[in-house]
Design a protein around this motif. Structure first.
Motif, PDB file in Angstrom:
ATOM      1  N   TRP A 174      48.845  40.999  42.953  1.00 25.07           N
ATOM      2  CA  TRP A 174      48.427  39.701  43.494  1.00 25.07           C
ATOM      3  C   TRP A 174      47.738  39.901  44.843  1.00 25.07           C
ATOM      4  O   TRP A 174      46.690  39.312  45.115  1.00 25.07           O
ATOM      5  N   THR A 175      48.321  40.747  45.682  1.00 25.82           N
ATOM      6  CA  THR A 175      47.771  40.968  47.020  1.00 25.82           C
ATOM      7  C   THR A 175      46.380  41.591  46.962  1.00 25.82           C
ATOM      8  O   THR A 175      45.458  41.149  47.650  1.00 25.82           O
ATOM      9  N   LEU A 176      46.206  42.627  46.152  1.00 26.54           N
ATOM     10  CA  LEU A 176      44.903  43.282  46.050  1.00 26.54           C
ATOM     11  C   LEU A 176      43.850  42.315  45.521  1.00 26.54           C
ATOM     12  O   LEU A 176      42.720  42.278  46.027  1.00 26.54           O
ATOM     13  N   ALA A 177      44.202  41.505  44.520  1.00 27.99           N
ATOM     14  CA  ALA A 177      43.258  40.527  43.975  1.00 27.99           C
ATOM     15  C   ALA A 177      42.844  39.515  45.021  1.00 27.99           C
ATOM     16  O   ALA A 177      41.725  39.002  44.996  1.00 27.99           O
ATOM     17  N   CYS A 178      43.729  39.217  45.965  1.00 26.87           N
ATOM     18  CA  CYS A 178      43.472  38.230  47.012  1.00 26.87           C
ATOM     19  C   CYS A 178      42.635  38.803  48.154  1.00 26.87           C
ATOM     20  O   CYS A 178      41.614  38.229  48.538  1.00 26.87           O
ATOM     21  N   GLU A 179      43.044  39.946  48.700  1.00 21.11           N
ATOM     22  CA  GLU A 179      42.393  40.451  49.903  1.00 21.11           C
ATOM     23  C   GLU A 179      41.135  41.251  49.625  1.00 21.11           C
ATOM     24  O   GLU A 179      40.309  41.453  50.531  1.00 21.11           O
ATOM     25  N   GLY A 180      40.942  41.735  48.391  1.00 19.87           N
ATOM     26  CA  GLY A 180      39.729  42.449  48.044  1.00 19.87           C
ATOM     27  C   GLY A 180      39.644  43.835  48.650  1.00 19.87           C
ATOM     28  O   GLY A 180      40.556  44.297  49.346  1.00 19.87           O
ATOM     29  N   PRO A 181      38.530  44.528  48.406  1.00 18.20           N
ATOM     30  CA  PRO A 181      38.386  45.916  48.878  1.00 18.20           C
ATOM     31  C   PRO A 181      38.448  46.050  50.396  1.00 18.20           C
ATOM     32  O   PRO A 181      38.831  47.105  50.904  1.00 18.20           O
ATOM     33  N   GLU A 182      38.065  45.001  51.144  1.00 22.59           N
ATOM     34  CA  GLU A 182      38.071  45.081  52.602  1.00 22.59           C
ATOM     35  C   GLU A 182      39.436  44.747  53.201  1.00 22.59           C
ATOM     36  O   GLU A 182      39.589  44.743  54.423  1.00 22.59           O
ATOM     37  N   MET A 183      40.412  44.421  52.370  1.00 23.04           N
ATOM     38  CA  MET A 183      41.764  44.105  52.830  1.00 23.04           C
ATOM     39  C   MET A 183      41.748  42.946  53.824  1.00 23.04           C
ATOM     40  O   MET A 183      42.359  43.008  54.900  1.00 23.04           O
ATOM     41  N   LYS A 184      41.025  41.889  53.469  1.00 17.72           N
ATOM     42  CA  LYS A 184      40.916  40.722  54.343  1.00 17.72           C
ATOM     43  C   LYS A 184      42.214  39.925  54.341  1.00 17.72           C
ATOM     44  O   LYS A 184      42.914  39.862  53.330  1.00 17.72           O
ATOM     45  N   PRO A 185      42.557  39.267  55.438  1.00 17.54           N
ATOM     46  CA  PRO A 185      43.785  38.466  55.475  1.00 17.54           C
ATOM     47  C   PRO A 185      43.702  37.208  54.614  1.00 17.54           C
ATOM     48  O   PRO A 185      44.717  36.710  54.141  1.00 17.54           O
ATOM     49  N   PHE A 186      42.501  36.693  54.428  1.00 12.90           N
ATOM     50  CA  PHE A 186      42.266  35.523  53.567  1.00 12.90           C
ATOM     51  C   PHE A 186      41.180  35.908  52.553  1.00 12.90           C
ATOM     52  O   PHE A 186      40.298  36.717  52.869  1.00 12.90           O
TER      53      PHE A 186
END
Length: 398
Positions: A174-186
């Protein structure tokens, strides 16, 4: 300026939680689910030469590299996942560091809410784990234009996913799908914006006795959600919609040991209220598998490329669970849920007024008086803003 180290699965804060007692269980028997890969599209036939020669046309302009890459990614996703899911392939970092530039303290939940992070990709300070999986585009029932379904207990959500050949997502998926490759907080960037992902609604004091009884009028009064797919800017870099805010979501734990590893049930994303976690990483670990709530939803994941999907959670696999144990906790079987889904497709999933289990299976607990929030209409929180009295019941965070 503060530097936040967000460990696996998350850095989060604290608040109190109200739950309702779980229902009694009864036995049942399970089938095993499998995800079928969509058929490959047949190539278009080559053009044949005509009887008469025609003047050669000017050579076509080469496609832009970005457009070609996007087309290739779309074709790979179509081969790897069903049409209602998105392919997530990338590296998940177990610990990510962000710098918070602007924050405010919510007294009701006793937590600091970061409004703005430094606009640079998160710095991975932990281990990187390669992942490739399919995830539902929307929350259950995973259909654009429908409301996210709430009020399911953990094992009920699990059986519903199994009924469509899928499983509950894990916390890192879930976290990876949310933050994307750049590891964004939102999913949309580095500054919190409750008009992009529905949030910041004021606390409305739920009547917990009525919530426990699944009172349709009370559930309708408390509803502050929006329809799946109605938030055009609440989409992650992987194309997954509505991840943080709006409805909270339950996922399967990957944590072992300590207080965070006590339950298989983990909450992520945060609900539509003000002063709560509405980021990709923060998680709640203090709700057991019998917990259900009027803002708690879920979505499903699956293995890609037509691989068989085991509907059990990582913990259940380690402990040797069979699906009939999950079904007993849910109080309905995978086969029974499939029957309800067929009836729902036909518009015939009907229940008696006080048949709570039937309404849970059909997803019809929410009363007819529910009114959707306006997408993008919730005011964004401002630094130092005063929270509503009470505050969202959000459990102990980490």
């Amino acid at each position: 300026m503060r530097r936040l180290l967000l460990p696996f699965p998350a850095l989060v804060l604290a608040a109190a939680c109200s739950g309702a007692p779980p229902e009694p269980a009864q036995p049942a028997a399970p089938p095993r689910a499998r995800i079928e890969a969509p058929p490959a599209t047949a190539p278009a036939p080559a053009e044949t030469a005509g009887a008469a020669a025609t003047p050669p046309s000017a050579p076509a302009e080469p496609a832009e590299p970005g457009a070609a890459a996007e087309a290739d990614a779309g074709a790979e996703e179509a081969r790897a996942c069903p049409a209602d899911m998105k392919l997530v392939e990338g590296e998940y970092c177990t610990e990510v560091e962000h710098t918070c530039l602007r924050s405010w303290y919510d007294k009701s939940n006793k937590k600091t809410v970061c409004e703005e992070f430094a606009p640079t990709p998160g710095r991975c300070t932990g281990e990187k784990v390669k992942k490739r999986y399919c995830i539902d585009t929307y929350e259950w029932p995973n259909k654009e234009g429908e409301r996210p379904e709430v009020m399911n207990r953990f094992h009920q959500a699990q059986v519903k996913c199994a009924a469509v050949g899928k499983r509950l997502c894990t916390e890192s998926e879930w976290t990876l799908a949310c933050e994307g490759p750049e590891m964004k907080p939102f999913p949309y960037g580095y500054s919190r914006d409750a008009t992009k992902c529905n949030g910041d609604h004021l606390w409305d004091n739920p009547d917990m006795k009525k919530v426990a009884k699944r009172d349709p009028d009370e559930l309708a009064r408390l509803w502050k959600g929006v329809r799946s797919g109605s938030q055009a800017q609440c989409i992650s870099d992987y194309g997954v919609a509505d991840l943080p805010a709006n409805a909270d979501e339950v996922v399967a734990s990957e944590t072992t040991g300590g207080w965070r590893g006590k339950y298989d049930s983990v909450h992520t994303g945060g609900p539509w209220y003000k002063g709560v976690r509405n980021q990709c990483r923060p998680k709640i670990y203090t709700h057991d598998e019998g917990f259900y709530y009027y803002f708690l939803s879920f979505r499903c994941c699956a293995e890609p490329d037509g691989e068989a999907t085991d509907p059990r959670t990582p913990r259940q696999i380690r402990e040797g669970w069979k699906m009939d144990r999950v079904e007993r906790s849910a109080r309905f079987t995978v086969a029974e849920m499939r029957e309800k889904l067929e009836l729902k497709e036909q518009g015939k999933c009907e229940c008696k007024a006080h048949d709570i289990l039937c309404k849970t299976m059909c997803g019809t607990l929410l009363g007819p008086g529910a009114v959707d929030a306006t997408p993008g209409g919730a005011p964004a929180a401002k630094g130092g803003a005063t929270a509503a009295k009470g505050g969202a019941t959000d459990g102990k965070e980490r």
